[in-house]
Design a protein around this motif. Structure first.
Motif, PDB file in Angstrom:
ATOM      1  N   MET A   1       0.836  -1.209   0.000  1.00  0.00           N
ATOM      2  CA  MET A   1       0.000   0.000   0.000  1.00  0.00           C
ATOM      3  C   MET A   1       0.869   1.256   0.000  1.00  0.00           C
ATOM      4  SD  MET A   1      -2.985  -1.143   2.713  1.00  0.00           S
ATOM      5  CE  MET A   1      -3.633   0.528   2.807  1.00  0.00           C
ATOM      6  N   GLU A   2       1.937   1.230   0.785  1.00  0.00           N
ATOM      7  CA  GLU A   2       2.846   2.371   0.836  1.00  0.00           C
ATOM      8  C   GLU A   2       3.523   2.591  -0.516  1.00  0.00           C
ATOM      9  OE1 GLU A   2       6.131   3.496   4.034  1.00  0.00           O
ATOM     10  OE2 GLU A   2       6.927   2.028   2.606  1.00  0.00           O
ATOM     11  N   ILE A   3       3.992   1.498  -1.142  1.00  0.00           N
ATOM     12  CA  ILE A   3       4.675   1.600  -2.432  1.00  0.00           C
ATOM     13  C   ILE A   3       3.725   2.118  -3.503  1.00  0.00           C
ATOM     14  CG2 ILE A   3       5.845   0.264  -4.247  1.00  0.00           C
ATOM     15  CD1 ILE A   3       6.747  -1.653  -1.942  1.00  0.00           C
ATOM     16  N   ASP A   4       2.508   1.602  -3.524  1.00  0.00           N
ATOM     17  CA  ASP A   4       1.521   2.049  -4.518  1.00  0.00           C
ATOM     18  C   ASP A   4       1.221   3.543  -4.362  1.00  0.00           C
ATOM     19  OD1 ASP A   4       1.413  -0.492  -5.493  1.00  0.00           O
ATOM     20  OD2 ASP A   4      -0.529  -0.991  -4.602  1.00  0.00           O
ATOM     21  N   GLU A   5       1.124   3.999  -3.125  1.00  0.00           N
ATOM     22  CA  GLU A   5       0.833   5.408  -2.876  1.00  0.00           C
ATOM     23  C   GLU A   5       1.991   6.297  -3.327  1.00  0.00           C
ATOM     24  OE1 GLU A   5      -0.261   8.406   0.860  1.00  0.00           O
ATOM     25  OE2 GLU A   5      -0.455   6.225   1.094  1.00  0.00           O
ATOM     26  N   ALA A   6       3.214   5.819  -3.128  1.00  0.00           N
ATOM     27  CA  ALA A   6       4.392   6.617  -3.469  1.00  0.00           C
ATOM     28  C   ALA A   6       4.707   6.589  -4.955  1.00  0.00           C
ATOM     29  CB  ALA A   6       5.600   6.120  -2.674  1.00  0.00           C
ATOM     30  N   VAL A   7       4.418   5.459  -5.608  1.00  0.00           N
ATOM     31  CA  VAL A   7       4.881   5.237  -6.978  1.00  0.00           C
ATOM     32  C   VAL A   7       3.738   5.169  -7.976  1.00  0.00           C
ATOM     33  CG1 VAL A   7       6.156   3.632  -8.469  1.00  0.00           C
ATOM     34  CG2 VAL A   7       6.914   4.013  -6.111  1.00  0.00           C
ATOM     35  N   GLY A   8       2.605   4.643  -7.553  1.00  0.00           N
ATOM     36  CA  GLY A   8       1.532   4.356  -8.502  1.00  0.00           C
ATOM     37  C   GLY A   8       1.763   2.990  -9.134  1.00  0.00           C
TER      38      GLY A   8
END
Length: 519
Positions: A352-359
């Motif tokens: 979830m953190e990676i998706d929020e930061a990177v898309g």
């Protein structure tokens, strides 16, 4: 790991066979008794001359072989602190080895004592593998060591300034992503894929080359590296009786020499190829940086500097960067896969953190690292709970000195039990529990480095590759979690068994995971 008692028995059998041609003058038994008696007397004299830290009672000549043979040596050493305190002495044969088990004492050794403990443990096997101490990792704290450390450190900093590291990681991981895609969600042992990914990143950094997973050279080099680690992990009789390495080496020592020669040949071929195509105005990779340092010394006609930049020195520096970088990184990632598969809630929060930061439209990059503190905490917790180099590289006293009020004679081996530091209940709540949040502050950001977290050591012999290993590992982990769900097969309970343990390393045995593409 083979039982050390068996290794010693094999070694003494080797001694007996060596002495058989002399039996017309003296029997092998009497020669062994004489040798044992002489070494025992020497050991007792030396042991009583100094007030070394206390420790478990060693056997004459054999030392604490039963302790050294333990498959869980680092935990056994930690337990001994209850009886002997944070620092104690064990013996490998007649050689004292001082073991440090707390961060407070480790800080005394690595930082507060300055360079007093900055030398390295020297032995027949180390001398063989380092060409007589001409590398960075195993050589003593000398002017030559400082020069090579400076050159290598400068090359690493230069490499990190541009986008070469990110390009190397993305290029390597693109191959790994495809390989995992091709598994179609079937259970797979990830080790070979991990090995290839790390191997190619280091190849790009050192030699500007990449390999495929079915490339014979890649397979052979990883196999040779694994064999060599296993042999070193079992120890050598030659390290107890160094003269044997020169006059009558055992089969195991001879095998290790042959395997080392194969790794040396690989590096020598790359060095020769780079030297032939070297362009003074364009440095392609780390190897070119080393060659540039030698060319500069030649242009300045600095004979003293040239004597420290021989082909052997350059080869050994490349070996340190290449193989040390490969082994610690691939072992860490093998543990990461297992722990992330066994902790799906942790995995989901990191994703979830990676998706929020990177898309979802691009791969994570190095610039995204500050926005992914939880992912970094997952990596840090993996490095804590699975300390892949439990004793690091052994230090040695450069002078007669003191530690915790005890005598440490010049040349004495001193080992830091990093595993004990990472499992110390005084500094870690529930140390056996995998909990990345222990590395975060109350706002969810990466907190200050915990006091007793020391995977890269500290002081003058701090790991040269720390500056590149941290961003490299973080980006690899972020890419894997961005692209895949990593799961244990249905009904499988995680098995944290190890392949190598003891002094040489701590890496996980083979296991299977399901690596499923995220949409």
């Amino acid at each position: 790991m083979e039982n050390l008692k068996d290794q010693l028995e094999d070694g003494f059998q080797h001694l007996k066979e060596m002495l058989e041609p002399m039996q017309k003058y003296v029997t092998p038994t009497s020669a062994l008794v004489g040798l044992g008696a002489g070494l025992t007397v020497y050991w007792l004299i030396k042991r009583n001359k100094y007030k070394l830290p206390p420790g478990p009672t060693p056997l004459p000549l054999l030392g604490n072989y039963s302790l050294l043979a333990s498959s869980n040596l680092m935990a056994d050493c930690e337990k001994l602190t209850e009886k002997f305190g944070p620092v104690f002495t064990m013996y490998m044969g007649t050689m004292p080895m001082v073991v440090v088990n707390t961060i407070e004492t480790a800080t005394d050794v690595l930082v507060k004592s300055k360079a007093d403990f900055a030398d390295r443990f020297q032995s027949a096997s180390v001398e063989m593998f380092s060409d007589g101490g001409k590398d960075i990792a195993f050589s003593n704290y000398t002017d030559t060591w400082k020069l090579h450390r400076k050159i290598a450190g400068s090359a690493l900093r230069t490499y990190l300034k541009g986008n070469q590291l990110e390009e190397a990681i993305h290029g390597s991981m693109s191959k790994i992503i495809k390989l995992f895609d091709d598994t179609k969600g079937e259970p797979v042992v990830p080790h070979t894929f991990i090995d290839l990914g790390v191997f190619n990143i280091l190849c790009a950094f050192c030699f500007q080359k990449v390999y495929n997973v079915d490339d014979p050279k890649f397979k052979h080099l990883v196999d040779v590296d694994n064999q060599l680690l296993a042999i070193f992990g079992s120890g050598f009789i030659e390290d107890l009786i160094p003269v044997l390495a020169k006059i009558w080496p055992s089969k195991r020592f001879t095998k290790a020499t042959q395997l080392s020669a194969e790794l040396f040949q690989f590096i020598e071929e790359e060095l020769l190829e780079h030297r032939q195509s070297f362009d003074d105005g364009f440095q392609r990779d780390f190897t070119d940086t080393l060659i540039q340092a030698r060319v500069q010394a030649e242009n300045e006609e600095d004979t003293n500097l040239l004597s420290q930049l021989t082909d052997v020195h350059l080869k050994q520096t490349l070996i340190d960067i290449f193989f040390a970088g490969i082994d610690t990184t691939r072992f860490t990632l093998q543990w990461f896969f297992l722990y992330i598969a066994a902790n799906p809630k942790v995995q989901k929060q990191a994703q979830m953190e990676i998706d929020e930061a990177v898309g979802r439209d691009r791969l994570p990059g190095l610039d995204d690292r500050p926005a992914m503190p939880y992912t970094e905490a997952v990596l840090h917790e993996t490095m804590r709970i699975a300390t892949v180099a439990p004793f690091g590289l052994a230090h040695a006293a450069r002078i007669d000195t003191k530690l915790c009020g005890y005598d440490i004679p010049k040349g004495t081996t001193v080992m830091i039990n990093h595993w004990a530091l990472h499992n110390d209940p005084r500094h870690w709540k529930d140390p056996k529990t995998f909990d990345p949040k222990r590395f975060l502050d109350s706002d969810g950001n990466l907190g200050p480095k915990p006091v007793s977290w020391l995977p890269f050591s500290a002081g003058r012999r701090v790991c040269l590759g720390e500056s590149i290993a941290k961003p490299e590992l973080h980006l690899i982990c972020a890419i894997l979690l961005h692209q895949f769900d990593i799961m244990l097969p249905p009904g499988v309970i995680p098995d944290y068994k190890t392949d190598l343990c003891g002094i040489i390393g701590y890496n996980v045995g083979e296991y299977k995971v399901i690596v499923k593409k995220r949409l």
